[in-house]
Design an enzyme around this catalytic site. Structure first.
Site, mmCIF file in Angstrom:
data_model
loop_
_atom_site.group_PDB
_atom_site.id
_atom_site.type_symbol
_atom_site.label_atom_id
_atom_site.label_comp_id
_atom_site.label_asym_id
_atom_site.label_seq_id
_atom_site.Cartn_x
_atom_site.Cartn_y
_atom_site.Cartn_z
ATOM 1 N N LYS A 1 0.817 -1.214 0.000
ATOM 2 C CA LYS A 1 0.000 0.000 0.000
ATOM 3 C C LYS A 1 0.854 1.269 0.000
ATOM 4 O O LYS A 1 0.482 2.287 -0.562
ATOM 5 C CB LYS A 1 -0.904 -0.021 1.224
ATOM 6 C CG LYS A 1 -1.979 1.044 1.234
ATOM 7 C CD LYS A 1 -2.873 0.819 2.435
ATOM 8 C CE LYS A 1 -4.007 1.822 2.498
ATOM 9 N NZ LYS A 1 -4.886 1.513 3.639
ATOM 10 N N ASP B 1 -6.663 7.376 13.432
ATOM 11 C CA ASP B 1 -6.393 6.097 12.788
ATOM 12 C C ASP B 1 -4.899 5.899 12.586
ATOM 13 O O ASP B 1 -4.304 6.469 11.678
ATOM 14 C CB ASP B 1 -7.130 6.052 11.436
ATOM 15 C CG ASP B 1 -6.867 4.761 10.668
ATOM 16 O OD1 ASP B 1 -6.025 3.957 11.111
ATOM 17 O OD2 ASP B 1 -7.504 4.565 9.625
#
Lengths: 173, 622
Positions: B86, B207
């Site tokens: 990613k 997050d």
């Protein structure tokens, strides 16, 4: 879709500087929750396109009229006054601006304390509020002076953006 | 005239049965897929009962392994086993070097600086690698539902730029998926918490995942989720915490040589295990022995917290900035997402900063996939009465390169999307018929400090004297945050064509080549395929129209118009049973045109209802 509607009409509001922002954002959300592309996942391609156009236009309108300075500029625009790039401003105002910039430079040189910066920002916010009140009072009757007030507001807006940039640097961006 | 179809309010008219949709959290370290079953969003396990799929792909000469089995061979086969792909999505080689990554891969040389990793199965782009992870996840859904998946919602960090989002979408296309929407991860987390509680107010979503850190401020009002501001750091995550701990082990061990890929990988895995151990314990034993790198000792939680203190400070600075962008101070709730939020030091710092105890009751590893599944279920049309809406913002300013390598901002960061902006340009040479634009994304003034997204060329500008042409370029950002560009010469009204070449992504051509290669079909199949495609298009038009007619047909249409639409539908239905591709396509076009008036009426009606609903609300409040 009626592209001739102005940004106030999109929200079924009368054209005015004074605006209940809470009410505006309710109208905005209510429109988007019916027009947003997410509501048209199952629709025909044509409806999807219409939805994208509408949602885009509602966002653009909201962005312009929800913020004081851009709403003021837009109101002048509706009255046929276009904001100039390099306007002529009263000398004493320009001197005052230079002094404020010097003050900001000094805060920077002196190690840039967050407290001084916050106080400086508070001062800018107060001046901005005063000019906004002035604009609201005069723009219907005195376009020429209202235009000058907008230029002054732009100066203060620039200062405020500069303070943000300095804060970013302090925060490590 | 057709008989009226009577259905319960909010229920679908046949043939629209319940559709199957899934939410996918395509994470740096782990990925998950979830779906709503019996009204509850649940993550789907693999055949061994595991829910988390390590985002790891191992390429072998003839096969590809994904997940735990690939992770297990990471030490043995570091060059062919790709972790944290990613971080490379939509990025160029230069970006990765600039991030100072110590990635143990053999990067292939590509002409345009795009990342490709040399493996035994050939050169692989991050998009292809990610699509392998997606395929594996979708396999779980197929097993669970024994059939077709109508659409997926894939989550991306709120901070992902256009290139990274585009790369994610392309990976999904390669995996053969219909993407309903790219959803920001923090928004998904808020959906997971917010839907059930009917909560209203400002929410911060913190997050801290494996490779990225996002902080978002959301406003929740009457089922509307509005992203007020987002910020973060796309190169800060749990991996960095692991690295800090690994660096400490290297220093303590006194090992002076360069680490081999195998050593580095083992060490990182050791560090991660230590970090996880210290979430539950105050002190952990360290026992490392990797090819000559030895260390035996202890690490206390407090000492670890000191090692990672800078990283936590970085994340708090991003919080400060996003609060300022949002122009808000009163946060009423904080949602914690990502495995790294299990760390005590992180929870403490968040509690201190926001002044509220963070929400942790949904598994921080699963919360994003669960929210994505809820959203997928709504988007696919299983809850037509649901009022929930996600309003997103553009995470990074979009601009174009001007003289002297400066970036001129076209659309500012945190602008609500979808949005479009038009800008006028002119030619600087007599008879100039083409223009080159370079689109960048980022906040800095110099183009070289921003992310290069794409270049595009305007062609077909009518030849005029310099400065006479007025070319209006429109930048449209859709609800997924993806950019498209169109252009028009204003004095002649001639549309100029725009060809976009992504800086680090795959071009349209490359993607279709890859798709073709993966299908490998013969001449005859091409016909079969186009017939199937034409039929699918016909059916989706019929479905969409019948759904719309069921909702608004009688209410908005004159009997004549209603009848002609119904006739059009029945003609198209008949034609699509034949094998005549051209006839099907023609009827699709005809019916589309016939339905445009109805579409416009539906839009107007939607606008009216937006305001009538409002008046009722206000009456109730008064």
């Amino acid at each position: 879709m009626d592209f001739s509607q102005n940004y106030f009409e999109i929200f079924q509001l009368s054209v005015s500087f004074d605006l209940d922002t809470e009410d505006l954002s309710k109208r905005y959300r209510s429109l988007q929750s019916r027009l947003h592309p997410d509501k048209f996942v199952d629709a025909t391609d044509h409806e999807k396109r219409l939805s994208l156009q509408w949602a885009t236009r509602v966002n653009a309108a909201y962005q312009i009229i929800s913020s004081d300075l851009s709403r003021a500029i837009y109101l002048l625009e509706l009255k046929g006054v276009l904001i100039q790039e390099n306007p002529k401003l009263p000398k004493n105002f320009l001197i005052e601006q230079i002094e404020r910039r010097e003050e900001l430079d000094k805060i920077l040189e002196d190690g840039c304390s967050m407290e001084l910066l916050a106080a400086f920002k508070g001062e800018i916010d107060k001046c901005t509020a005063d000019y906004l009140a002035e604009f609201s009072e005069i723009y219907l009757t005195n376009l020429r002076d209202a235009e000058i007030v907008v230029y002054k507001l732009q100066f203060f807006n620039k200062l405020s953006l500069q303070v943000n940039k300095i804060e970013d640097k302090i925060l490590g961006y | 005239m057709a008989l009226l179809q009577i259905t319960e309010p909010g229920q679908r008219v046949d043939p629209h049965q319940r559709k199957v949709a899934a939410g996918i959290d395509l994470g740096t370290t782990n990925s998950l897929i979830a779906s709503v079953r019996d009204g509850i969003a649940q993550t789907l396990p693999d055949s061994q009962g595991q829910h988390l799929l390590p985002s790891v792909v191992q390429f072998k000469e003839k096969s590809t392994l994904v997940g735990q089995s690939a992770l297990d061979s990471a030490e043995e086969d570091p060059l062919n086993t790709i972790l944290s792909v990613k971080r490379m999505m939509g990025r160029g080689i230069d970006d990765i070097e600039r991030l100072g990554e110590r990635l143990p891969y053999d990067f292939a040389n590509t002409e345009n600086g795009m990342v490709k990793i040399n493996t035994v199965a050939g050169d692989k782009s991050p998009i292809e690698i990610s699509s392998e992870i997606l395929k594996e996840l979708v396999g779980r859904a197929h097993r669970s539902f024994s059939g077709h998946l109508d659409g997926v919602v894939i989550t991306v960090p709120a901070y992902f730029d256009d290139a990274q989002r585009q790369a994610t979408r392309d990976a999904a296309r390669l995996a053969g998926l219909t993407v309903l929407r790219l959803l920001n991860e923090p928004t998904a987390a808020a959906v997971a918490y917010g839907l059930d509680s009917g909560y209203e107010g400002l929410v911060a979503v913190y997050d801290l995942g494996g490779g990225t850190f996002d902080i978002s401020i959301l406003r929740l009002t009457r089922g509307v989720f509005e992203v007020v501001a987002t910020g973060g750091n796309s190169a800060l995550g749990g991996d960095d915490f692991d690295k800090c701990i690994a660096e400490w082990i290297i220093t303590e061990s006194g090992y002076k040589q360069d680490l081999s890929p195998r050593q580095l990988r083992s060490l990182i895995l050791k560090a991660r295990a230590l970090k996880e151990l210290l979430s539950d314990n105050d002190v952990a034993d360290v026992d490392v022995s990797i090819d000559g790198l030895y260390f035996l000792g202890q690490l206390t939680r407090n000492h670890m917290n000191e090692l990672v203190a800078n990283l936590i400070t970085d994340s708090m600075n991003a919080c400060r900035r996003v609060l300022r962008d949002a122009d808000e101070t009163e946060i009423s709730n904080v949602v914690m997402v990502g495995g790294s939020t299990r760390m005590h030091a992180v929870r403490q710092a968040v509690t201190d900063f926001f002044g509220v105890e963070p929400l942790v009751n949904i598994d921080p590893d699963q919360v994003i996939a669960i929210g994505a599944a809820e959203q997928a279920n709504i988007l696919v049309g299983n809850k037509p009465q649901d009022e929930m809406l996600l309003l997103d913002v553009l995470p990074l300013s979009l601009g174009i390169e001007t003289m002297g390598g400066l970036a001129e901002k076209i659309i500012q960061r945190n602008t609500s999307i979808p949005i479009s902006k038009s800008q006028e340009y002119t030619t600087y040479k007599d008879g100039q018929t083409a223009m080159l634009f370079h689109v960048v994304q980022g906040e800095r003034e110099l183009v070289s400090d921003c992310r290069s997204l794409a270049s595009f060329e305007l062609r077909g500008i009518p030849a005029m004297v310099a400065g006479a042409a007025r070319i209006e370029v429109t930048f449209q950002v859709d609800a997924d945050g993806l950019l498209s560009v169109s252009a028009r010469e204003l004095t002649t009204g001639i549309n100029t064509s725009v060809m976009i070449k992504p800086s680090y992504g795959l071009s349209e051509l490359e993607i279709s080549d890859m798709l073709r290669a993966s299908i490998d079909f013969a001449e005859d199949d091409v016909k079969v395929r186009s017939l199937a495609e034409a039929r699918v298009e016909a059916m989706s038009l019929i479905d969409a129209l019948e759904l719309a007619l069921g909702q608004d047909g009688d209410r908005l249409l004159q009997p004549d118009d209603l009848a002609s639409l119904e006739e059009g539908i029945s003609i198209l239905r008949k034609v699509s049973r034949t094998n005549d591709i051209n006839a099907i396509n023609d009827e699709v076009r005809t019916l589309s045109v016939t339905s445009e008036k109805f579409a416009a009426l539906r839009m107007d009606s939607a606008v009216r209802s937006a305001f009538s609903g409002l008046h009722i609300d206000q009456l109730q409040e008064d």
